[in-house]
Write an enzyme that holds these catalytic residues in place. Structure first.
Site, mmCIF file in Angstrom:
data_model
loop_
_atom_site.group_PDB
_atom_site.id
_atom_site.type_symbol
_atom_site.label_atom_id
_atom_site.label_comp_id
_atom_site.label_asym_id
_atom_site.label_seq_id
_atom_site.Cartn_x
_atom_site.Cartn_y
_atom_site.Cartn_z
ATOM 1 N N TYR A 165 84.896 62.397 64.451
ATOM 2 C CA TYR A 165 84.115 61.610 65.423
ATOM 3 C C TYR A 165 85.022 61.051 66.514
ATOM 4 O O TYR A 165 84.629 60.948 67.667
ATOM 5 C CB TYR A 165 83.337 60.477 64.723
ATOM 6 C CG TYR A 165 81.929 60.882 64.405
ATOM 7 C CD1 TYR A 165 81.658 61.794 63.391
ATOM 8 C CD2 TYR A 165 80.851 60.381 65.138
ATOM 9 C CE1 TYR A 165 80.371 62.188 63.102
ATOM 10 C CE2 TYR A 165 79.557 60.769 64.855
ATOM 11 C CZ TYR A 165 79.319 61.665 63.844
ATOM 12 O OH TYR A 165 78.030 62.060 63.573
ATOM 13 N N VAL A 176 73.173 52.788 52.338
ATOM 14 C CA VAL A 176 73.715 53.381 53.570
ATOM 15 C C VAL A 176 73.828 54.903 53.489
ATOM 16 O O VAL A 176 74.108 55.546 54.503
ATOM 17 C CB VAL A 176 75.075 52.770 53.977
ATOM 18 C CG1 VAL A 176 74.967 51.281 54.221
ATOM 19 C CG2 VAL A 176 76.152 53.068 52.961
ATOM 20 N N TYR A 227 85.818 59.932 43.682
ATOM 21 C CA TYR A 227 86.170 58.820 44.576
ATOM 22 C C TYR A 227 87.222 59.275 45.595
ATOM 23 O O TYR A 227 87.048 59.118 46.800
ATOM 24 C CB TYR A 227 86.702 57.665 43.732
ATOM 25 C CG TYR A 227 87.076 56.421 44.512
ATOM 26 C CD1 TYR A 227 86.105 55.655 45.149
ATOM 27 C CD2 TYR A 227 88.405 55.990 44.581
ATOM 28 C CE1 TYR A 227 86.447 54.491 45.847
ATOM 29 C CE2 TYR A 227 88.753 54.830 45.263
ATOM 30 C CZ TYR A 227 87.773 54.080 45.893
ATOM 31 O OH TYR A 227 88.116 52.929 46.574
HETATM 32 P P1 NAD Z 1 82.732 46.307 45.315
HETATM 33 O O1 NAD Z 1 82.131 47.211 44.300
HETATM 34 O O2 NAD Z 1 82.947 44.871 44.956
HETATM 35 O O3 NAD Z 1 81.899 46.342 46.663
HETATM 36 C C1 NAD Z 1 81.289 47.500 47.153
HETATM 37 C C2 NAD Z 1 79.923 47.112 47.677
HETATM 38 O O4 NAD Z 1 79.297 48.272 48.243
HETATM 39 C C3 NAD Z 1 78.995 46.581 46.583
HETATM 40 O O5 NAD Z 1 78.398 45.377 46.989
HETATM 41 C C4 NAD Z 1 77.955 47.697 46.425
HETATM 42 O O6 NAD Z 1 76.708 47.221 45.979
HETATM 43 C C5 NAD Z 1 77.937 48.282 47.823
HETATM 44 N N1 NAD Z 1 77.455 49.667 47.876
HETATM 45 C C6 NAD Z 1 77.878 50.727 47.151
HETATM 46 N N2 NAD Z 1 77.197 51.829 47.489
HETATM 47 C C7 NAD Z 1 76.319 51.466 48.463
HETATM 48 C C8 NAD Z 1 75.358 52.152 49.226
HETATM 49 N N3 NAD Z 1 75.121 53.466 49.049
HETATM 50 N N4 NAD Z 1 74.639 51.469 50.156
HETATM 51 C C9 NAD Z 1 74.856 50.143 50.348
HETATM 52 N N5 NAD Z 1 75.765 49.428 49.650
HETATM 53 C C10 NAD Z 1 76.493 50.087 48.720
HETATM 54 O O7 NAD Z 1 84.128 46.983 45.761
HETATM 55 P P2 NAD Z 1 85.286 46.382 46.676
HETATM 56 O O8 NAD Z 1 86.482 46.231 45.832
HETATM 57 O O9 NAD Z 1 84.800 45.256 47.468
HETATM 58 O O10 NAD Z 1 85.542 47.626 47.646
HETATM 59 C C11 NAD Z 1 84.994 47.669 48.958
HETATM 60 C C12 NAD Z 1 85.532 48.873 49.710
HETATM 61 O O11 NAD Z 1 86.958 48.805 49.782
HETATM 62 C C13 NAD Z 1 85.174 50.202 49.072
HETATM 63 O O12 NAD Z 1 84.881 51.131 50.101
HETATM 64 C C14 NAD Z 1 86.456 50.590 48.365
HETATM 65 O O13 NAD Z 1 86.567 51.987 48.267
HETATM 66 C C15 NAD Z 1 87.515 50.000 49.271
HETATM 67 N N6 NAD Z 1 88.754 49.726 48.544
HETATM 68 C C16 NAD Z 1 88.856 48.635 47.722
HETATM 69 C C17 NAD Z 1 90.063 48.412 47.065
HETATM 70 C C18 NAD Z 1 90.271 47.203 46.183
HETATM 71 O O14 NAD Z 1 91.384 46.995 45.695
HETATM 72 N N7 NAD Z 1 89.284 46.367 45.953
HETATM 73 C C19 NAD Z 1 91.146 49.305 47.213
HETATM 74 C C20 NAD Z 1 90.966 50.405 48.039
HETATM 75 C C21 NAD Z 1 89.780 50.607 48.721
#
Ligand code: NAD
Length: 321
Positions: free
Chosen positions: A162, A60, A148
């Site tokens: 936006y 993305v 991050y």
């Molecule tokens: P995760 O690593 O399991 O999932 C992230 C997904 O994004 C992965 O499948 C990865 O392959 C995909 N990805 C990364 N870069 C990409 C790119 N350039 N193009 C397409 N796909 C891409 O992590 P998660 O825990 O599921 O986190 C998901 C979102 O939630 C993230 O944005 C993270 O910052 C946010 N978040 C998660 C938590 C948590 O506790 N898990 C807390 C705060 C924020």
């Protein structure tokens, strides 16, 4: 009538895959997008046989083309655990900035509502406790975690721009530590690390003296909060997390109790910029969304442990990607 279409980026990841399940259940047509940099197709393989699910293997941070209309975009693509974003810092900055810009542009062109996944990490090592959405944070931009934290801060700023300048319908969720099935055992976060160590019969590693606190939200509660926020008419950031706070030492003891491991806690030096305390103030989510977490830590922990235990034992020792 044809189904409303939703794009979920990061669909093969931990949270993205649960969101795909939820939107399918709610009757939407879901387009999952992921470049699999940290995700795993096994998280969504049960959806491939469904007509109302499509998968695009795409980064993305590059221009996004999705034919047809879209009602909602949920931008969840981003490495999320320190072990990942320290290994791929530039991609992390790019997906938070360029990736977010691409998603916002797509939302504008499709007249879709967009929800972006922000994080409690935008509060950095907080000087205010618990953290309300009004707190601006205490982030070190040039520290190791800056890649991050600052990507996510930029993401919020871009999303607000936006909203303000293009009148785009935007939602910002600030997610606090979330756990549940489909996390990776080796992603470096405390909860899967403890469970993995218990499964392998190793001591549980606590960094520092274990007095630093965390609060853990079960994934089903988080998904419910996100769903409500998306359907609300509220465009400012909303914290979603579980305010029940615990020290890492107590938490390691809970995992020892649950798993029945005979191992002990072993202590190692605290990593740089590790936040000392973290607890969401969820007053806003309660007032605006009528949301609060429902799943207790003992229930959630048991469901997560059962999931990890059900994996083939070679998964328990798999190294990070
Ligand atoms: P995760 O690593 O399991 O999932 C992230 C997904 O994004 C992965 O499948 C990865 O392959 C995909 N990805 C990364 N870069 C990409 C790119 N350039 N193009 C397409 N796909 C891409 O992590 P998660 O825990 O599921 O986190 C998901 C979102 O939630 C993230 O944005 C993270 O910052 C946010 N978040 C998660 C938590 C948590 O506790 N898990 C807390 C705060 C924020």
């Amino acid at each position: 009538m044809s189904k409303q279409r939703v794009l979920i980026t990061g669909a093969a990841g931990f949270l993205g895959s649960h969101l795909c399940d939820r939107f399918i259940k709610e009757g939407y047509h879901v387009i999952g997008m992921d470049n699999l940099i940290t995700g795993d197709l096994r998280n969504i393989e049960h959806l491939f046989r469904l007509e109302q699910f499509e998968f695009y293997h795409h980064d993305v941070s590059k221009f996004i083309h999705v034919p047809g209309d879209l009602r909602f975009i949920l931008h969840f693509a981003s490495p999320a655990s320190p072990i990942d974003y320290l290994k791929i810092p530039i991609q992390t900055l790019k997906v938070g900035s360029l990736g977010t810009h691409n998603c916002l542009g797509l939302a504008k062109s499709k007249k879709a509502r967009i929800l972006v996944a922000s994080t409690s990490e935008i509060y950095g090592d907080p000087l205010v406790h618990p953290q309300t959405e009004e707190y601006w944070g205490n982030v070190n931009p040039v520290g190791p975690r800056g890649v991050y934290d600052e990507a996510k801060r930029f993401q919020e700023a871009m999303t607000m721009a936006y909203h303000n300048f293009h009148g785009l319908e935007t939602r910002i969720v600030r997610i606090f530590n979330t756990y549940g099935p489909r996390m990776r055992l080796n992603d470096g976060r405390a909860l899967p690390a403890f469970i993995g160590q218990a499964l392998r019969g190793e001591d549980l590693t606590v960094f520092g003296d274990g007095s630093q606190t965390r609060s853990f939200c079960y994934v089903d509660d988080l998904v419910e909060g996100i769903y409500r926020l998306l359907l609300s008419d509220y465009h400012l950031p909303v914290n979603i997390g579980n305010p029940s706070e615990i020290t890492l030492k107590q938490f390691a003891e809970e995992v020892i109790g649950l798993t029945g491991t005979k191992q002990k806690i072993s202590y190692k030096p605290l990593p740089v910029d590790d936040p000392k305390q973290r607890r969401p103030d969820i007053t806003r989510a309660k007032e605006i969304l009528g949301w609060e977490p429902k799943v207790s830590r003992s229930e959630g922990l048991k469901a997560t442990y059962d999931y990890f235990r059900s994996l083939p034992p070679e998964e328990w020792t798999r190294q990070p990607k």
